[in-house]
Design a protein around this motif. Structure first.
Motif, PDB file in Angstrom:
ATOM      1  N   UNK A 135       0.824  -1.207   0.000  1.00 49.12           N
ATOM      2  CA  UNK A 135       0.000   0.000   0.000  1.00 49.12           C
ATOM      3  C   UNK A 135       0.860   1.258   0.000  1.00 49.12           C
ATOM      4  N   UNK A 136       1.952   1.250   0.776  1.00 49.81           N
ATOM      5  CA  UNK A 136       2.815   2.424   0.837  1.00 49.81           C
ATOM      6  C   UNK A 136       3.531   2.637  -0.497  1.00 49.81           C
ATOM      7  N   UNK A 137       4.036   1.552  -1.085  1.00 47.52           N
ATOM      8  CA  UNK A 137       4.709   1.686  -2.380  1.00 47.52           C
ATOM      9  C   UNK A 137       3.729   2.108  -3.470  1.00 47.52           C
ATOM     10  N   UNK A 138       2.489   1.641  -3.402  1.00 46.84           N
ATOM     11  CA  UNK A 138       1.474   2.076  -4.376  1.00 46.84           C
ATOM     12  C   UNK A 138       1.200   3.569  -4.231  1.00 46.84           C
ATOM     13  N   UNK A 139       1.147   4.064  -2.994  1.00 43.77           N
ATOM     14  CA  UNK A 139       0.954   5.501  -2.774  1.00 43.77           C
ATOM     15  C   UNK A 139       2.147   6.281  -3.309  1.00 43.77           C
ATOM     16  N   UNK A 140       3.353   5.760  -3.110  1.00 45.71           N
ATOM     17  CA  UNK A 140       4.557   6.404  -3.653  1.00 45.71           C
ATOM     18  C   UNK A 140       4.497   6.449  -5.177  1.00 45.71           C
ATOM     19  N   UNK A 143      19.958  15.587  -7.138  1.00 45.79           N
ATOM     20  CA  UNK A 143      20.935  14.623  -6.646  1.00 45.79           C
ATOM     21  C   UNK A 143      20.356  13.664  -5.618  1.00 45.79           C
ATOM     22  N   UNK A 144      19.249  14.027  -4.987  1.00 42.81           N
ATOM     23  CA  UNK A 144      18.677  13.201  -3.932  1.00 42.81           C
ATOM     24  C   UNK A 144      17.958  11.973  -4.476  1.00 42.81           C
ATOM     25  N   UNK A 145      17.806  11.905  -5.798  1.00 39.59           N
ATOM     26  CA  UNK A 145      17.087  10.789  -6.414  1.00 39.59           C
ATOM     27  C   UNK A 145      18.108   9.813  -7.013  1.00 39.59           C
ATOM     28  N   UNK A 146      18.091   8.562  -6.562  1.00 38.67           N
ATOM     29  CA  UNK A 146      19.047   7.582  -7.092  1.00 38.67           C
ATOM     30  C   UNK A 146      18.878   7.391  -8.598  1.00 38.67           C
ATOM     31  N   UNK A 147      19.983   7.144  -9.301  1.00 44.24           N
ATOM     32  CA  UNK A 147      19.916   6.977 -10.764  1.00 44.24           C
ATOM     33  C   UNK A 147      18.959   5.870 -11.217  1.00 44.24           C
ATOM     34  N   UNK A 148      18.894   4.771 -10.456  1.00 44.54           N
ATOM     35  CA  UNK A 148      17.999   3.676 -10.846  1.00 44.54           C
ATOM     36  C   UNK A 148      16.532   4.112 -10.765  1.00 44.54           C
ATOM     37  N   UNK A 149      16.192   4.912  -9.775  1.00 43.61           N
ATOM     38  CA  UNK A 149      14.822   5.426  -9.682  1.00 43.61           C
ATOM     39  C   UNK A 149      14.574   6.438 -10.789  1.00 43.61           C
ATOM     40  N   UNK A 150      15.548   7.246 -11.073  1.00 42.32           N
ATOM     41  CA  UNK A 150      15.429   8.223 -12.161  1.00 42.32           C
ATOM     42  C   UNK A 150      15.118   7.500 -13.477  1.00 42.32           C
ATOM     43  N   UNK A 157       5.280   2.108 -15.123  1.00 45.72           N
ATOM     44  CA  UNK A 157       4.009   2.561 -14.567  1.00 45.72           C
ATOM     45  C   UNK A 157       4.030   2.556 -13.050  1.00 45.72           C
ATOM     46  N   UNK A 158       4.973   1.834 -12.488  1.00 48.34           N
ATOM     47  CA  UNK A 158       5.134   1.736 -11.035  1.00 48.34           C
ATOM     48  C   UNK A 158       6.597   2.010 -10.697  1.00 48.34           C
ATOM     49  N   UNK A 159       7.032   3.263 -10.861  1.00 44.78           N
ATOM     50  CA  UNK A 159       8.466   3.532 -10.754  1.00 44.78           C
ATOM     51  C   UNK A 159       9.070   3.265  -9.388  1.00 44.78           C
ATOM     52  N   UNK A 160       8.413   3.694  -8.334  1.00 46.44           N
ATOM     53  CA  UNK A 160       9.001   3.548  -7.002  1.00 46.44           C
ATOM     54  C   UNK A 160       8.983   2.095  -6.558  1.00 46.44           C
ATOM     55  N   UNK A 214      12.698   3.698   3.398  1.00 47.67           N
ATOM     56  CA  UNK A 214      13.619   4.427   2.524  1.00 47.67           C
ATOM     57  C   UNK A 214      12.959   4.793   1.200  1.00 47.67           C
ATOM     58  N   UNK A 215      12.119   3.915   0.673  1.00 51.84           N
ATOM     59  CA  UNK A 215      11.407   4.224  -0.570  1.00 51.84           C
ATOM     60  C   UNK A 215      10.477   5.419  -0.377  1.00 51.84           C
ATOM     61  N   UNK A 216       9.789   5.474   0.754  1.00 47.51           N
ATOM     62  CA  UNK A 216       8.896   6.602   1.032  1.00 47.51           C
ATOM     63  C   UNK A 216       9.692   7.897   1.187  1.00 47.51           C
ATOM     64  N   UNK A 217      10.828   7.826   1.864  1.00 50.14           N
ATOM     65  CA  UNK A 217      11.637   9.027   2.067  1.00 50.14           C
ATOM     66  C   UNK A 217      12.261   9.519   0.755  1.00 50.14           C
ATOM     67  N   UNK A 218      12.693   8.599  -0.099  1.00 46.02           N
ATOM     68  CA  UNK A 218      13.229   9.000  -1.407  1.00 46.02           C
ATOM     69  C   UNK A 218      12.111   9.602  -2.260  1.00 46.02           C
ATOM     70  N   UNK A 219      10.895   9.078  -2.127  1.00 44.12           N
ATOM     71  CA  UNK A 219       9.755   9.650  -2.853  1.00 44.12           C
ATOM     72  C   UNK A 219       9.524  11.091  -2.425  1.00 44.12           C
ATOM     73  N   UNK A 220       9.629  11.343  -1.135  1.00 46.43           N
ATOM     74  CA  UNK A 220       9.456  12.710  -0.627  1.00 46.43           C
ATOM     75  C   UNK A 220      10.568  13.611  -1.174  1.00 46.43           C
TER      76      UNK A 220
END
Length: 141
Positions: A78-83, A97-104, A111-114, A127-133
């Motif tokens: 649910x949290x990753x879906x919200x992200x 710079x705060x966004x990791x290259x793989x997420x970029x 369709x579900x990047x995070x 960590x996924x939620x914090x990187x999303x923020x």
């Protein structure tokens, strides 16, 4: 002296009050009320923390971490879906710079990047939620 049943009921009422559940119980049946925050609340919290972080409020991340702490273990999907929902369509500046290259890279085609990035990289839910923020904050600047 209160019985254990009364103590549990009082504890549940306090939890419901923090989560915004009406005093008589939810008006519409929701299976996940006892499991944590509803999806719309998670999305709102992520967006608000991103906006706060972009505005220079560095305490936004610790506050979000505190709110998510009790929900992480049982609600990863649910949290990753919200992200994923809040990251959809985000225009990321090239100097974020705060966004990791793989997420970029996942932002460009998935369709579900995070969630795809977190699962592939073995990133924790928190960590996924914090990187999303951080991603939202970088896009807001």
């Amino acid at each position: 002296m209160a019985t254990s049943r009364e103590r549990r009921a009082a504890k549940q009422r306090r939890r419901d009050q923090r989560r915004g559940v009406p005093e008589g119980g939810p008006t519409a049946p929701r299976a996940d009320v006892g499991r944590g925050l509803p999806a719309e609340t998670l999305r709102r919290l992520l967006r608000r923390a991103g906006t706060d972080l972009a505005a220079g409020r560095d305490e936004a991340l610790p506050e979000l971490r505190h709110l998510l702490a009790e929900h992480l273990a049982r609600r990863r999907a649910e949290i990753l879906a919200a992200c994923d929902d809040v990251a959809a369509g985000v225009e990321l500046p090239p100097d974020a710079e705060a966004v990791p290259p793989a997420l970029r890279a996942a932002l460009d085609g998935s369709g579900h990047p995070v969630s795809s990035w977190a699962d592939a990289a073995g990133v924790s839910t928190e960590d996924a939620a914090l990187v999303t923020v951080r991603l939202l904050a970088a896009a807001a600047r």
